[in-house]
Design a protein around this motif. Structure first.
Motif, short mmCIF file in Angstrom:
data_model
loop_
_atom_site.label_atom_id
_atom_site.label_comp_id
_atom_site.label_asym_id
_atom_site.label_seq_id
_atom_site.Cartn_x
_atom_site.Cartn_y
_atom_site.Cartn_z
N VAL A 45 0.86 -1.18 0.00
CA VAL A 45 0.00 0.00 0.00
C VAL A 45 0.90 1.23 0.00
O VAL A 45 1.79 1.35 0.85
CB VAL A 45 -0.92 0.02 1.24
N THR A 46 0.66 2.14 -0.94
CA THR A 46 1.46 3.37 -1.03
C THR A 46 0.55 4.59 -0.88
O THR A 46 -0.66 4.51 -1.11
CB THR A 46 2.20 3.45 -2.38
N ASP A 47 1.17 5.72 -0.53
CA ASP A 47 0.39 6.97 -0.46
C ASP A 47 0.41 7.64 -1.83
O ASP A 47 0.94 7.09 -2.80
CB ASP A 47 0.91 7.89 0.64
N ALA A 48 -0.15 8.85 -1.93
CA ALA A 48 -0.24 9.56 -3.21
C ALA A 48 1.13 9.86 -3.81
O ALA A 48 1.28 9.95 -5.02
CB ALA A 48 -1.03 10.85 -3.02
N THR A 51 5.13 6.62 -1.66
CA THR A 51 5.87 6.11 -0.50
C THR A 51 5.13 4.91 0.08
O THR A 51 3.91 4.95 0.24
CB THR A 51 6.00 7.20 0.58
N VAL A 53 3.44 2.70 2.57
CA VAL A 53 2.78 2.98 3.84
C VAL A 53 2.57 1.68 4.62
O VAL A 53 2.76 1.64 5.83
CB VAL A 53 1.43 3.68 3.60
N GLU A 54 2.17 0.63 3.94
CA GLU A 54 1.93 -0.67 4.56
C GLU A 54 2.36 -1.78 3.63
O GLU A 54 2.32 -1.63 2.41
CB GLU A 54 0.45 -0.88 4.85
#
Length: 102
Positions: A45-48, A51, A53-54
């Motif tokens: 899981v990445t952010d916008a 990066t 994130v999980e």
């Protein structure tokens, strides 16, 4: 140390697109958590900004203590800790979450 649904590993222990000689956690790769279980990365899981994130993983409950009854071997053992052990997530840590068992 009790095993939990959410834990932290060092950011350096995970790569989304690893080079050939990288043996730590990456998508589809199985590793050992020290004094715990074998885990396999299923999803990232990445952010916008892109990066990480999980890291979503599954674990194999038959590998408790780090040995597989079917004889399979992993090339890396990762250190980990539970969120309660950290007052705030340290820079350089990655959150690993577990969904349903394989």
């Amino acid at each position: 140390m009790p095993f939990s649904r959410v834990l932290y590993i060092e950011r350096d222990d995970f790569m989304e697109q690893p080079p050939k000689k990288f043996f730590r956690l990456s998508p589809g790769r199985e590793v050992r958590l020290r004094c715990a279980y074998f885990i396999t990365c299923q999803e990232v899981v990445t952010d916008a900004a892109g990066t990480i994130v999980e890291v979503l993983c599954t674990y194999d409950p038959s590998t408790r203590g780090g040995d597989a009854p079917d004889g399979r071997r992993v090339k890396a053992t990762l250190h980990w800790c539970r969120p309660r052990m950290l007052s705030t997530p340290k820079f350089g840590s990655t959150i690993v979450c577990f969904g349903a068992q394989p």
